[in-house]
Design an enzyme around this catalytic site. Structure first.
Site, mmCIF file in Angstrom:
data_model
loop_
_atom_site.group_PDB
_atom_site.id
_atom_site.type_symbol
_atom_site.label_atom_id
_atom_site.label_comp_id
_atom_site.label_asym_id
_atom_site.label_seq_id
_atom_site.Cartn_x
_atom_site.Cartn_y
_atom_site.Cartn_z
ATOM 1 N N SER A 159 8.699 -8.889 6.279
ATOM 2 C CA SER A 159 7.351 -8.514 5.840
ATOM 3 C C SER A 159 6.320 -9.552 6.282
ATOM 4 O O SER A 159 6.627 -10.732 6.427
ATOM 5 C CB SER A 159 7.352 -8.401 4.314
ATOM 6 O OG SER A 159 6.054 -8.471 3.800
ATOM 7 N N LYS A 195 4.512 2.702 10.396
ATOM 8 C CA LYS A 195 5.179 2.941 9.105
ATOM 9 C C LYS A 195 4.181 3.422 8.052
ATOM 10 O O LYS A 195 3.117 2.816 7.887
ATOM 11 C CB LYS A 195 5.824 1.645 8.610
ATOM 12 C CG LYS A 195 6.395 1.726 7.197
ATOM 13 C CD LYS A 195 7.122 0.448 6.837
ATOM 14 C CE LYS A 195 7.779 0.515 5.477
ATOM 15 N NZ LYS A 195 6.869 0.289 4.358
ATOM 16 N N HIS A 197 5.733 4.335 0.924
ATOM 17 C CA HIS A 197 5.774 2.967 0.411
ATOM 18 C C HIS A 197 6.597 2.923 -0.893
ATOM 19 O O HIS A 197 6.302 2.148 -1.806
ATOM 20 C CB HIS A 197 4.349 2.459 0.154
ATOM 21 C CG HIS A 197 4.120 1.027 0.544
ATOM 22 N ND1 HIS A 197 3.547 0.647 1.724
ATOM 23 C CD2 HIS A 197 4.382 -0.134 -0.110
ATOM 24 C CE1 HIS A 197 3.443 -0.669 1.778
ATOM 25 N NE2 HIS A 197 3.961 -1.178 0.679
ATOM 26 N N THR A 244 2.371 -1.248 9.410
ATOM 27 C CA THR A 244 2.273 -0.457 8.177
ATOM 28 C C THR A 244 0.838 0.008 7.956
ATOM 29 O O THR A 244 -0.081 -0.814 7.872
ATOM 30 C CB THR A 244 2.754 -1.299 6.981
ATOM 31 O OG1 THR A 244 4.094 -1.706 7.231
ATOM 32 C CG2 THR A 244 2.702 -0.508 5.680
ATOM 33 N N TYR A 284 7.669 -5.799 -10.709
ATOM 34 C CA TYR A 284 6.954 -5.732 -9.427
ATOM 35 C C TYR A 284 7.788 -4.956 -8.399
ATOM 36 O O TYR A 284 7.271 -4.124 -7.653
ATOM 37 C CB TYR A 284 6.653 -7.144 -8.922
ATOM 38 C CG TYR A 284 5.996 -7.144 -7.555
ATOM 39 C CD1 TYR A 284 4.732 -6.604 -7.366
ATOM 40 C CD2 TYR A 284 6.661 -7.667 -6.446
ATOM 41 C CE1 TYR A 284 4.142 -6.581 -6.108
ATOM 42 C CE2 TYR A 284 6.071 -7.656 -5.188
ATOM 43 C CZ TYR A 284 4.820 -7.113 -5.023
ATOM 44 O OH TYR A 284 4.241 -7.080 -3.785
ATOM 45 N N TYR A 299 0.628 -5.731 8.469
ATOM 46 C CA TYR A 299 -0.328 -4.815 7.846
ATOM 47 C C TYR A 299 -1.588 -4.744 8.715
ATOM 48 O O TYR A 299 -1.873 -5.660 9.495
ATOM 49 C CB TYR A 299 -0.736 -5.331 6.464
ATOM 50 C CG TYR A 299 0.242 -4.998 5.359
ATOM 51 C CD1 TYR A 299 0.492 -3.674 5.015
ATOM 52 C CD2 TYR A 299 0.887 -5.997 4.649
ATOM 53 C CE1 TYR A 299 1.378 -3.355 3.994
ATOM 54 C CE2 TYR A 299 1.775 -5.691 3.611
ATOM 55 C CZ TYR A 299 2.009 -4.360 3.303
ATOM 56 O OH TYR A 299 2.866 -4.046 2.293
ATOM 57 N N ARG A 318 -1.127 -0.471 -9.613
ATOM 58 C CA ARG A 318 0.218 -0.618 -10.193
ATOM 59 C C ARG A 318 0.088 -1.161 -11.608
ATOM 60 O O ARG A 318 0.019 -2.359 -11.832
ATOM 61 C CB ARG A 318 1.050 -1.538 -9.319
ATOM 62 C CG ARG A 318 0.924 -1.162 -7.849
ATOM 63 C CD ARG A 318 2.156 -1.323 -7.040
ATOM 64 N NE ARG A 318 1.852 -1.016 -5.649
ATOM 65 C CZ ARG A 318 1.926 -1.887 -4.659
ATOM 66 N NH1 ARG A 318 2.338 -3.120 -4.893
ATOM 67 N NH2 ARG A 318 1.625 -1.525 -3.431
HETATM 68 C C1 FNR Z 1 7.566 -2.928 -0.403
HETATM 69 N N1 FNR Z 1 7.208 -2.265 0.769
HETATM 70 C C2 FNR Z 1 6.549 -2.940 1.756
HETATM 71 N N2 FNR Z 1 6.257 -2.325 2.954
HETATM 72 C C3 FNR Z 1 5.666 -3.006 3.950
HETATM 73 O O1 FNR Z 1 5.435 -2.442 5.009
HETATM 74 N N3 FNR Z 1 5.340 -4.332 3.785
HETATM 75 C C4 FNR Z 1 5.584 -5.007 2.638
HETATM 76 O O2 FNR Z 1 5.288 -6.195 2.529
HETATM 77 C C5 FNR Z 1 6.178 -4.289 1.571
HETATM 78 N N4 FNR Z 1 6.392 -4.904 0.372
HETATM 79 C C6 FNR Z 1 7.126 -4.259 -0.603
HETATM 80 C C7 FNR Z 1 7.455 -4.943 -1.764
HETATM 81 C C8 FNR Z 1 8.270 -4.317 -2.712
HETATM 82 C C9 FNR Z 1 8.656 -5.080 -3.948
HETATM 83 C C10 FNR Z 1 8.741 -3.009 -2.507
HETATM 84 C C11 FNR Z 1 9.656 -2.329 -3.488
HETATM 85 C C12 FNR Z 1 8.374 -2.327 -1.359
HETATM 86 C C13 FNR Z 1 7.653 -0.867 1.001
HETATM 87 C C14 FNR Z 1 9.044 -0.835 1.640
HETATM 88 O O3 FNR Z 1 9.009 -1.273 2.969
HETATM 89 C C15 FNR Z 1 9.614 0.580 1.644
HETATM 90 O O4 FNR Z 1 8.706 1.445 2.243
HETATM 91 C C16 FNR Z 1 9.953 1.082 0.246
HETATM 92 O O5 FNR Z 1 10.546 0.069 -0.531
HETATM 93 C C17 FNR Z 1 10.914 2.254 0.342
HETATM 94 O O6 FNR Z 1 11.173 2.806 -0.909
HETATM 95 P P1 FNR Z 1 12.468 2.445 -1.773
HETATM 96 O O7 FNR Z 1 13.659 2.462 -0.869
HETATM 97 O O8 FNR Z 1 12.223 1.091 -2.340
HETATM 98 O O9 FNR Z 1 12.472 3.517 -2.803
#
Ligand code: FNR
Length: 383
Positions: free
Chosen positions: A106, A251, A275, A155, A24, A129, A164
């Site tokens: 989050s 974002k 994301h 976001t 995940y 969100y 996914r």
């Molecule tokens: C996220 N991301 C994310 N973004 C957000 O605005 N709210 C959220 O709840 C989540 N949840 C989430 C869960 C998981 C498991 C991941 C990996 C990512 C996106 C996160 O904020 C961010 O944009 C990315 O993770 C950036 O990419 P990298 O650094 O993981 O490659």
């Protein structure tokens, strides 16, 4: 296992977590091309090595959105963090506070806004969100403000959840998910003891605070899944700008036109993000999108970036492409899953050390010295 580089934490997390949770975190949308290209594009950004510039020891301190940051890094909002380590949101927020950088909570967290605010004293941001249920959004905004979270990260890149496939393969969703998760949990006892047997049953604290009932993983999937609304447009967000008195950061945009819309809305900042490759498979890497957004709104808005950042060198690359600061997603989550707060602190130290060495080698004394001038010609086509 011996951890000597930030990337070692990915393998450590893979060993510790049940597969459905590791995948995940680790996975992306559809073919995962954007996920791969985020990190891949950063690797192609060549930095200009300079010698004998007499810069001395660099400092990482910087000022972003009116606050002092010990380094130009913040922790990104990551859902369900409390499922990767016991009370994971509080642990991560404490590591961020110790490092002198912001932590973003989050919307879909295990620990509630209030628990995180009680447990960690640093700068806390709240992420929301765009959801249909205005009551939930208002409730979250009020509680965040009351808890002292004065920066809202809104976001906008999830009008629908991305596809996914890995989640279905590994049992996060799809047929038999509950049984598969249970079987994976019992074969990962150190995780199960730490998280599964935590004092309180796992529940999604922020949504629970609103609905008044325990929210399991399945409840949460149902609530959030039925609450995305692809018909929402910029003008629907005006009430947020009007009602939120703190800083507002949008974002999840890549396009200069969208950045201009964020400016028109009255945002204080934007986070250039796809994301982490979890939404639009085929979207361009953020390293490629960043210069265009900086050119469009960088004089008026604070431009931050995330996606694919895996080392202090990558942070320097993003600053050279025009970002004021960088958010870490998976990089810190792997560390948290592997070793909790202490591991996140260690990871942040590794990032800081890498940044300092890189800055010395390109002749930059402060983050503000890292400009497009630090890009070597191989990367100039991106700017
Ligand atoms: C996220 N991301 C994310 N973004 C957000 O605005 N709210 C959220 O709840 C989540 N949840 C989430 C869960 C998981 C498991 C991941 C990996 C990512 C996106 C996160 O904020 C961010 O944009 C990315 O993770 C950036 O990419 P990298 O650094 O993981 O490659």
């Amino acid at each position: 296992m011996i951890i000597s580089a930030p990337s070692d934490y990915r393998e450590a997390a893979r060993r510790r977590l049940p597969r459905f949770l590791f995948d995940y975190i680790d996975g992306g949308a559809v073919t995962e091309s954007t996920l791969r290209n985020n990190a891949g594009a950063l690797q192609t950004i060549a930095l200009r090595q300079r010698v004998l510039q007499g810069v001395g020891a660099p400092t990482l301190e910087t000022d972003i959105l009116g606050s002092p940051w010990a380094m130009p890094i913040a922790l990104a909002p990551v859902g369900a963090t409390g499922m990767y380590a016991r009370r994971g949101e509080v642990q991560a927020a404490r590591a961020a506070a110790d490092a002198g950088i912001p932590y973003t909570l989050s919307t879909v967290s295990v620990c509630s806004i209030e628990e995180v605010a009680r447990g960690a004293k640093g700068e806390l941001w709240s992420q929301l969100y765009v959801l249909k249920d205005r009551g939930f959004m208002n409730n979250a905004l009020e509680r965040a403000w009351a808890a002292g979270m004065k920066t809202l990260v809104f976001t906008v890149d999830m009008p629908v959840p991305g596809s996914r496939y890995r989640d279905r393969h590994s049992g996060m969703s799809g047929p038999g998910a509950t049984v598969r998760q249970y079987l994976q949990a019992v074969t990962h006892p150190s995780w199960a003891l730490d998280v599964g047997l935590a004092g309180r049953p796992l529940s999604f604290g922020n949504i629970e605070a609103y609905t008044g009932r325990r929210m399991t993983m399945n409840d949460y999937m149902g609530f959030i899944g039925s609450n995305f609304d692809p018909s929402i447009a910029w003008h629907d967000l005006e009430w947020i700008r009007d009602s939120w008195k703190g800083k507002l950061i949008i974002k999840g945009l890549l396009d200069p036109e969208d950045a201009r819309d964020a400016k028109r809305l009255g945002a204080d900042g934007v986070i250039v993000s796809n994301h982490g490759g979890r939404q639009l498979d085929g979207a361009i890497p953020t390293a490629a999108a960043l210069p265009g957004v900086v050119d469009a709104v960088g004089d008026d808005l604070t431009v931050l970036v995330d996606s694919g950042v895996r080392s202090g060198v990558d942070v320097v690359r993003m600053l050279a492409l025009g970002a004021k600061g960088v958010l870490l997603g998976r990089a810190y989550v792997y560390a948290l899953a592997a070793g909790g707060q202490r591991a996140v602190s260690h990871l942040l130290n590794l990032f800081a050390a890498d940044m300092k060495v890189t800055m010395t080698l390109i002749g930059a004394k402060t983050p503000a010295d890292i400009t497009r001038d630090a890009l070597d010609c191989a990367a100039k086509h991106l700017s």
